[in-house]
Write a protein that holds these residues in place. Structure first.
Motif, mmCIF file in Angstrom:
data_model
loop_
_atom_site.group_PDB
_atom_site.id
_atom_site.type_symbol
_atom_site.label_atom_id
_atom_site.label_comp_id
_atom_site.label_asym_id
_atom_site.label_seq_id
_atom_site.Cartn_x
_atom_site.Cartn_y
_atom_site.Cartn_z
ATOM 1 N N GLN A 69 0.678 -1.311 0.000
ATOM 2 C CA GLN A 69 -0.097 0.053 -0.147
ATOM 3 C C GLN A 69 0.893 1.540 -0.021
ATOM 4 N N ASP A 70 1.842 1.235 0.803
ATOM 5 C CA ASP A 70 2.690 2.369 0.828
ATOM 6 C C ASP A 70 3.591 2.532 -0.348
ATOM 7 N N SER A 71 3.756 1.381 -1.146
ATOM 8 C CA SER A 71 4.460 1.452 -2.501
ATOM 9 C C SER A 71 3.555 2.343 -3.464
ATOM 10 N N LEU A 72 2.329 2.298 -3.306
ATOM 11 C CA LEU A 72 1.468 2.769 -4.212
ATOM 12 C C LEU A 72 1.504 4.400 -4.090
ATOM 13 N N LEU A 73 1.617 4.691 -2.644
ATOM 14 C CA LEU A 73 1.995 6.115 -2.493
ATOM 15 C C LEU A 73 3.302 6.625 -2.990
ATOM 16 N N VAL A 74 4.069 6.018 -2.997
ATOM 17 C CA VAL A 74 5.559 6.359 -3.267
ATOM 18 C C VAL A 74 5.376 6.130 -4.760
ATOM 19 N N LEU A 75 4.987 5.687 -5.303
ATOM 20 C CA LEU A 75 5.054 5.314 -7.073
ATOM 21 C C LEU A 75 4.349 6.720 -7.429
ATOM 22 N N ASN A 76 3.133 6.925 -6.720
ATOM 23 C CA ASN A 76 2.472 8.322 -7.459
ATOM 24 C C ASN A 76 3.336 9.472 -6.925
ATOM 25 N N LYS A 77 4.035 9.594 -5.875
ATOM 26 C CA LYS A 77 5.018 10.436 -5.666
ATOM 27 C C LYS A 77 6.123 10.620 -6.743
ATOM 28 N N ILE A 78 6.729 9.668 -7.238
ATOM 29 C CA ILE A 78 7.726 9.609 -8.311
ATOM 30 C C ILE A 78 7.460 9.690 -9.725
ATOM 31 N N ASN A 79 6.029 9.548 -9.907
ATOM 32 C CA ASN A 79 5.083 9.198 -11.139
ATOM 33 C C ASN A 79 5.741 8.064 -11.682
ATOM 34 N N GLY A 80 5.680 7.013 -11.028
ATOM 35 C CA GLY A 80 6.170 5.422 -11.236
ATOM 36 C C GLY A 80 5.139 4.834 -12.325
ATOM 37 N N PRO A 81 5.829 3.864 -12.903
ATOM 38 C CA PRO A 81 5.215 3.351 -14.080
ATOM 39 C C PRO A 81 3.745 2.699 -13.675
ATOM 40 N N SER A 82 2.848 2.861 -14.688
ATOM 41 C CA SER A 82 1.660 2.312 -14.657
ATOM 42 C C SER A 82 1.352 0.732 -14.394
ATOM 43 N N GLN A 83 2.570 0.128 -15.266
ATOM 44 C CA GLN A 83 2.276 -1.138 -15.482
ATOM 45 C C GLN A 83 2.465 -1.813 -13.852
ATOM 46 N N LEU A 84 3.475 -1.251 -13.031
ATOM 47 C CA LEU A 84 3.868 -1.669 -11.899
ATOM 48 C C LEU A 84 2.606 -1.269 -10.741
ATOM 49 N N ILE A 85 2.238 -0.181 -10.899
ATOM 50 C CA ILE A 85 0.907 0.443 -10.166
ATOM 51 C C ILE A 85 -0.131 -0.825 -10.082
ATOM 52 N N MET A 86 -0.507 -1.089 -11.408
ATOM 53 C CA MET A 86 -1.596 -2.010 -11.775
ATOM 54 C C MET A 86 -1.055 -3.495 -11.084
ATOM 55 N N MET A 87 0.221 -3.823 -11.350
ATOM 56 C CA MET A 87 0.440 -5.213 -10.819
ATOM 57 C C MET A 87 0.327 -5.292 -9.198
ATOM 58 N N ILE A 88 0.851 -4.150 -8.405
ATOM 59 C CA ILE A 88 0.585 -4.025 -7.043
ATOM 60 C C ILE A 88 -0.823 -4.182 -6.894
ATOM 61 N N LYS A 89 -1.686 -3.444 -7.483
ATOM 62 C CA LYS A 89 -3.011 -3.415 -6.867
ATOM 63 C C LYS A 89 -3.597 -4.799 -7.138
ATOM 64 N N GLN A 90 -3.249 -5.417 -8.406
ATOM 65 C CA GLN A 90 -3.803 -6.888 -8.530
ATOM 66 C C GLN A 90 -3.204 -7.631 -7.106
ATOM 67 N N ARG A 91 -2.003 -7.417 -6.677
ATOM 68 C CA ARG A 91 -1.509 -8.252 -5.880
ATOM 69 C C ARG A 91 -2.327 -7.908 -4.515
ATOM 70 N N LEU A 92 -2.452 -6.929 -4.357
ATOM 71 C CA LEU A 92 -3.474 -6.233 -3.010
ATOM 72 C C LEU A 92 -4.607 -6.938 -3.009
ATOM 73 N N LYS A 93 -5.245 -6.871 -4.031
ATOM 74 C CA LYS A 93 -6.687 -7.557 -4.419
ATOM 75 C C LYS A 93 -6.488 -9.036 -4.208
ATOM 76 N N LYS A 94 -5.865 -9.565 -4.407
ATOM 77 C CA LYS A 94 -5.658 -11.064 -4.616
ATOM 78 C C LYS A 94 -5.199 -11.505 -3.007
ATOM 79 N N MET A 95 -4.379 -10.664 -2.496
ATOM 80 C CA MET A 95 -4.386 -10.857 -0.977
ATOM 81 C C MET A 95 -5.456 -10.440 -0.145
ATOM 82 N N SER A 96 -6.391 -9.621 -0.689
ATOM 83 C CA SER A 96 -7.613 -9.375 0.132
ATOM 84 C C SER A 96 -8.740 -10.616 0.175
#
Length: 102
Positions: A69-96
């Motif tokens: 969850q923190d990585s999503l905040l950090v990637l937003n700050k640094i304008n990180g790659p959308s592919q990585l953001i989507m991968m993290i969101k999918q992993r969080l959804k799977k964990m939930s």
């Protein structure tokens, strides 16, 4: 949010990105996050705060879910790659979903 809390989520985000082994360009994003954290420390010094000790504590004690969850905040700050953001969101959804399984 105070300076210590912001530092904690930045470091947590670093460790969250580090957990994303499926992302081929992870090493480059980690370097970018690392530079962002170093810049943050330089521009926002906290007297008497042991950055290294706190980073170790975060690495060892923070849950994977919080790190991601923190990585999503950090990637937003640094304008990180959308592919990585989507991968993290999918992993969080799977964990939930796994948390809901009995």
């Amino acid at each position: 949010m105070d300076l210590k809390d912001e530092f904690k989520y930045l470091v947590g985000g670093y460790y969250g990105v580090r957990e994303m082994d499926d992302y081929d360009l992870k090493v480059y994003i980690l370097k970018e996050v690392e530079l962002y954290i170093k810049d943050y420390i330089e521009n926002n010094p906290i007297d008497g705060f042991n950055y290294l000790e706190e980073a170790r504590k975060i690495e060892d004690e923070m849950s994977l879910k919080t790190k991601l969850q923190d990585s999503l905040l950090v990637l937003n700050k640094i304008n990180g790659p959308s592919q990585l953001i989507m991968m993290i969101k999918q992993r969080l959804k799977k964990m939930s979903h796994q948390d809901l399984d009995f």
